[in-house]
Design a protein around this motif. Structure first.
Motif, PDB file in Angstrom:
ATOM      1  N   GLY A   1      -0.195   5.805   1.948  1.00 33.91           N
ATOM      2  CA  GLY A   1      -0.777   7.012   2.405  1.00 33.91           C
ATOM      3  C   GLY A   1      -2.036   6.796   3.141  1.00 33.91           C
ATOM      4  N   ARG A   2      -2.462   5.589   3.460  1.00 35.46           N
ATOM      5  CA  ARG A   2      -3.615   5.279   3.808  1.00 35.46           C
ATOM      6  C   ARG A   2      -3.540   4.228   5.197  1.00 35.46           C
ATOM      7  N   PRO A   3      -4.378   4.205   6.272  1.00 39.72           N
ATOM      8  CA  PRO A   3      -4.079   3.177   7.190  1.00 39.72           C
ATOM      9  C   PRO A   3      -4.274   1.818   6.490  1.00 39.72           C
ATOM     10  N   THR A   4      -3.239   0.948   7.081  1.00 37.87           N
ATOM     11  CA  THR A   4      -3.266  -0.207   6.493  1.00 37.87           C
ATOM     12  C   THR A   4      -4.562  -1.108   6.778  1.00 37.87           C
ATOM     13  N   THR A   5      -4.666  -2.209   6.140  1.00 40.51           N
ATOM     14  CA  THR A   5      -5.738  -2.923   6.026  1.00 40.51           C
ATOM     15  C   THR A   5      -6.169  -3.504   7.721  1.00 40.51           C
TER      16      THR A   5
ATOM     17  N   LEU B   1       6.706   8.383   0.324  1.00 39.41           N
ATOM     18  CA  LEU B   1       6.818   6.964   0.057  1.00 39.41           C
ATOM     19  C   LEU B   1       5.251   6.333   0.326  1.00 39.41           C
ATOM     20  N   GLY B   2       4.503   7.122   1.120  1.00 46.34           N
ATOM     21  CA  GLY B   2       3.144   6.609   1.377  1.00 46.34           C
ATOM     22  C   GLY B   2       3.180   5.707   2.448  1.00 46.34           C
ATOM     23  N   LYS B   3       4.247   5.420   3.039  1.00 45.26           N
ATOM     24  CA  LYS B   3       4.390   4.558   4.323  1.00 45.26           C
ATOM     25  C   LYS B   3       5.625   4.797   5.123  1.00 45.26           C
TER      26      LYS B   3
END
Length: 306
Positions: free
Chosen positions: A111-115, A245-247
């Motif tokens: 659910g957040r931008p990837t690193t 899924l959060g992705k």
């Protein structure tokens, strides 16, 4: 005392683990933005399946789950605590690298931008490198924390399975845009997904000083749970949405990967996952009975929606 619920047990384990992750990374005095990127990658609300497998396996083998407050104090046992940390650090590294444009090229994780979206590709690459290194650093502490024998056994269990995870990632990349057989697909995922799950379960058993017969049962459990977990992921990729899924949903289709759903269809893939879960649980029940946290964890995994 009645056996604490799996919810209470898992919450206590995760709380301890997340404190340890933050403290361990902070203690290394990494320069910015590397420090922030490592914390960002490792404190993003994951399910913590692999550390929970370590703790659940240890609790099952050691047969002390009914002692008062044991489930809260499990984090005080150095070999268990450091093994949980090691498997999660290695898993975190693999996700950071998996998301990079040269790999799966994903913009969203949990659910957040990837690193690499948050910090840039170079910092993300180095963050993954550091997390992998830190996973192995924990064993330097384990070898001397309680006993050389346990520490050595943990290291020799973990190291080849870390290598197998990377081999599986290579096979997965090689398999894109190809129609793989079920045997070829399983060869990929017994390494890419299954190897670290195997390590987690077996390390928990080693920490609990499991005998050979018990370790054999744990190995059967871990091999089947690891494969079932991947079959589930393939199913969820097509049945759940991005918010759940959060992705990104349908990411396997985007990369034209061979999956169990593509090979078997959704319903047959579900049946296959169920059979793997049943085989895993039966191995544990035969050795340890049906009142243990490995069975609880298997049931929780079967019901997951992300």
């Amino acid at each position: 005392m009645t056996k604490p619920t799996f919810t209470d047990f898992s919450q206590a384990i995760i709380t301890q683990l997340e404190r340890d992750i933050t403290a361990y990374i902070t203690d290394k005095h990494l320069p910015e933005p590397l420090h922030s990127a490592c914390l960002y990658a490792m404190t993003n609300g994951g399910k913590r399946v692999r550390p929970l497998l370590v703790a659940s396996s240890f609790a099952t083998v050691s047969q002390v789950i009914n002692q008062q407050n044991f489930y809260k104090n499990i984090g005080k046992i150095d070999s268990v605590r450091l093994s949980m940390l090691a498997v999660e650090l290695l898993h975190g590294y693999s996700l950071v690298h998996d998301d990079l444009p040269c790999m799966d090229d994903d913009d969203l994780r949990r659910g957040r931008p990837t690193t690499h979206i948050k910090f840039g590709e170079a910092t993300a690459l180095l963050a993954g490198d550091v997390l992998q290194n830190l996973a192995f650093e924990t064993f330097c502490e384990q070898i001397f924390a309680e006993s050389w024998r346990i520490g050595n056994n943990l290291l020799t269990t973990f190291t080849p399975r870390a290598r197998r995870m990377i081999m599986g990632q290579m096979l997965d990349l090689n398999g894109e845009q190809k129609n793989l057989t079920q045997a070829e697909l399983e060869a990929i995922h017994r390494d890419k997904t299954g190897a670290l799950i195997e390590a987690s379960v077996l390390m928990g058993g080693i920490c609990g000083q499991a005998n050979e017969q018990q370790l054999n049962a744990l190995e059967i459990f871990s091999k089947n749970i690891g494969l079932a977990f991947q079959v589930q992921d393939d199913i969820l990729d097509v049945t759940a949405d991005t918010e759940q899924l959060g992705k990104p949903a349908h990411s396997d289709e985007k990369l034209d990967k061979s999956t169990y759903v593509k090979l078997l269809g959704v319903e047959q893939a579900k049946d296959y996952a169920q059979s793997l879960f049943d085989t895993a649980k039966n191995a544990v029940i035969a050795e340890f009975g049906n009142e243990n946290y490995l069975i609880d964890l298997a049931n929780w995994l079967w019901a997951r929606q992300k």
